[in-house]
Design a protein around this motif. Structure first.
Motif, PDB file in Angstrom:
ATOM      1  N   THR A  58     -22.212  -4.309   9.953  1.00  0.00           N
ATOM      2  CA  THR A  58     -23.298  -5.265  10.126  1.00  0.00           C
ATOM      3  C   THR A  58     -24.565  -4.536  10.551  1.00  0.00           C
ATOM      4  N   TYR A  59     -25.675  -5.215  10.377  1.00  0.00           N
ATOM      5  CA  TYR A  59     -26.973  -4.609  10.727  1.00  0.00           C
ATOM      6  C   TYR A  59     -27.891  -5.738  11.169  1.00  0.00           C
ATOM      7  N   TYR A  60     -28.672  -5.477  12.243  1.00  0.00           N
ATOM      8  CA  TYR A  60     -29.515  -6.519  12.815  1.00  0.00           C
ATOM      9  C   TYR A  60     -30.939  -6.037  13.005  1.00  0.00           C
ATOM     10  N   ALA A  61     -31.858  -6.980  12.913  1.00  0.00           N
ATOM     11  CA  ALA A  61     -33.223  -6.696  13.316  1.00  0.00           C
ATOM     12  C   ALA A  61     -33.253  -6.519  14.833  1.00  0.00           C
ATOM     13  N   ASP A  62     -34.139  -5.671  15.311  1.00  0.00           N
ATOM     14  CA  ASP A  62     -34.219  -5.417  16.744  1.00  0.00           C
ATOM     15  C   ASP A  62     -34.482  -6.697  17.534  1.00  0.00           C
ATOM     16  N   SER A  63     -35.219  -7.611  16.952  1.00  0.00           N
ATOM     17  CA  SER A  63     -35.609  -8.835  17.651  1.00  0.00           C
ATOM     18  C   SER A  63     -34.437  -9.766  17.949  1.00  0.00           C
ATOM     19  N   VAL A  64     -33.320  -9.587  17.244  1.00  0.00           N
ATOM     20  CA  VAL A  64     -32.173 -10.483  17.443  1.00  0.00           C
ATOM     21  C   VAL A  64     -30.933  -9.751  17.922  1.00  0.00           C
ATOM     22  N   LYS A  65     -30.995  -8.437  17.993  1.00  0.00           N
ATOM     23  CA  LYS A  65     -29.831  -7.638  18.380  1.00  0.00           C
ATOM     24  C   LYS A  65     -29.360  -8.051  19.767  1.00  0.00           C
ATOM     25  N   GLY A  66     -28.048  -8.286  19.888  1.00  0.00           N
ATOM     26  CA  GLY A  66     -27.477  -8.695  21.160  1.00  0.00           C
ATOM     27  C   GLY A  66     -27.457 -10.192  21.370  1.00  0.00           C
ATOM     28  N   ARG A  67     -28.186 -10.936  20.526  1.00  0.00           N
ATOM     29  CA  ARG A  67     -28.222 -12.406  20.648  1.00  0.00           C
ATOM     30  C   ARG A  67     -27.592 -13.099  19.448  1.00  0.00           C
ATOM     31  N   PHE A  68     -27.750 -12.511  18.270  1.00  0.00           N
ATOM     32  CA  PHE A  68     -27.230 -13.096  17.036  1.00  0.00           C
ATOM     33  C   PHE A  68     -26.037 -12.293  16.539  1.00  0.00           C
ATOM     34  N   THR A  69     -25.098 -12.993  15.875  1.00  0.00           N
ATOM     35  CA  THR A  69     -23.936 -12.337  15.282  1.00  0.00           C
ATOM     36  C   THR A  69     -23.712 -12.877  13.875  1.00  0.00           C
ATOM     37  N   ILE A  70     -23.657 -11.974  12.913  1.00  0.00           N
ATOM     38  CA  ILE A  70     -23.356 -12.361  11.541  1.00  0.00           C
ATOM     39  C   ILE A  70     -21.878 -12.107  11.278  1.00  0.00           C
ATOM     40  N   SER A  71     -21.258 -13.014  10.538  1.00  0.00           N
ATOM     41  CA  SER A  71     -19.851 -12.849  10.181  1.00  0.00           C
ATOM     42  C   SER A  71     -19.626 -13.538   8.833  1.00  0.00           C
ATOM     43  N   ARG A  72     -18.459 -13.301   8.251  1.00  0.00           N
ATOM     44  CA  ARG A  72     -18.147 -13.924   6.967  1.00  0.00           C
ATOM     45  C   ARG A  72     -16.664 -14.218   6.873  1.00  0.00           C
ATOM     46  N   ASP A  73     -16.348 -15.223   6.062  1.00  0.00           N
ATOM     47  CA  ASP A  73     -14.970 -15.573   5.759  1.00  0.00           C
ATOM     48  C   ASP A  73     -14.865 -15.605   4.239  1.00  0.00           C
ATOM     49  N   ASN A  74     -14.334 -14.554   3.654  1.00  0.00           N
ATOM     50  CA  ASN A  74     -14.281 -14.462   2.195  1.00  0.00           C
ATOM     51  C   ASN A  74     -13.328 -15.496   1.591  1.00  0.00           C
ATOM     52  N   ALA A  75     -12.349 -15.942   2.357  1.00  0.00           N
ATOM     53  CA  ALA A  75     -11.432 -16.967   1.850  1.00  0.00           C
ATOM     54  C   ALA A  75     -12.141 -18.313   1.710  1.00  0.00           C
ATOM     55  N   LYS A  76     -13.198 -18.509   2.508  1.00  0.00           N
ATOM     56  CA  LYS A  76     -13.946 -19.769   2.463  1.00  0.00           C
ATOM     57  C   LYS A  76     -15.292 -19.609   1.766  1.00  0.00           C
TER      58      LYS A  76
END
Length: 124
Positions: A58-76
Motif C-alpha cells: 500500500t502507499y499513502y499520501a503524507d496528508s493521510v498517513k496514519g489516519r487512513f487505511t486502504i484495503s481490498r477484498d478480491n472475492a467481493k
C-alpha cells in the motif's frame, strides 16, 4: 474494462470516522491496482492511497498517513478506504480508480478507470 461505484460518503464531525467502499464490475478485478483520490472545491484532484493487486503493498499520501487505511477484498470485487481522525481539510469528493498494472501509482494519469465519486464532508 472495469466499472467502479463508490459509496459510504457523508457528513461527519471532526475526529470521526467513515469507511468508503468501491464496488467493481468484471471478473478481472484482482488484476488491477486500485487507488483513491479526492478533489476539494477549486482544487486539483489529488492522490490519497493505493493498493496492489493482492493487497500486499500500500502507499499513502503524507496528508493521510496514519489516519487512513486502504484495503481490498478480491472475492467481493471491492476496495475500501477506512478514514479515521477526520479533519475539515479532508472534505472532498472521493474517487476510486483502477490501474491495469501491478505497480502502485500516485498520479491521475496512471489510472485507467474512474468511479463517479462520493462526497465526504467533515464539520469542525
Amino acid at each position: 474494462q472495469v466499472q467502479l461505484v463508490e459509496s459510504g460518503g457523508g457528513l461527519v464531525q471532526a475526529g470521526g470516522s467513515l469507511r468508503l467502499s468501491c464496488a467493481a464490475s468484471g471478473r478481472t478485478f484482482r488484476n488491477y491496482t486500485m487507488g483513491w483520490f479526492r478533489q476539494a472545491p477549486g482544487k486539483e484532484r489529488e492522490f490519497v492511497a493505493a493498493i496492489t493487486t493482492s493487497g500486499g503493498s500500500t502507499y499513502y499520501a503524507d496528508s493521510v498517513k496514519g489516519r487512513f487505511t486502504i484495503s481490498r477484498d478480491n472475492a467481493k470485487n471491492t476496495v475500501y478506504l477506512q478514514m479515521n481522525s477526520l479533519k475539515p481539510e479532508d472534505t472532498a469528493v472521493y474517487y476510486c480508480a483502477a490501474r491495469n498494472k501491478y505497480a502502485l501509482g500516485n498520479t491521475k494519469a496512471e489510472y485507467d478507470y474512474w468511479g463517479q465519486g462520493t462526497q465526504v464532508t467533515v464539520s469542525s
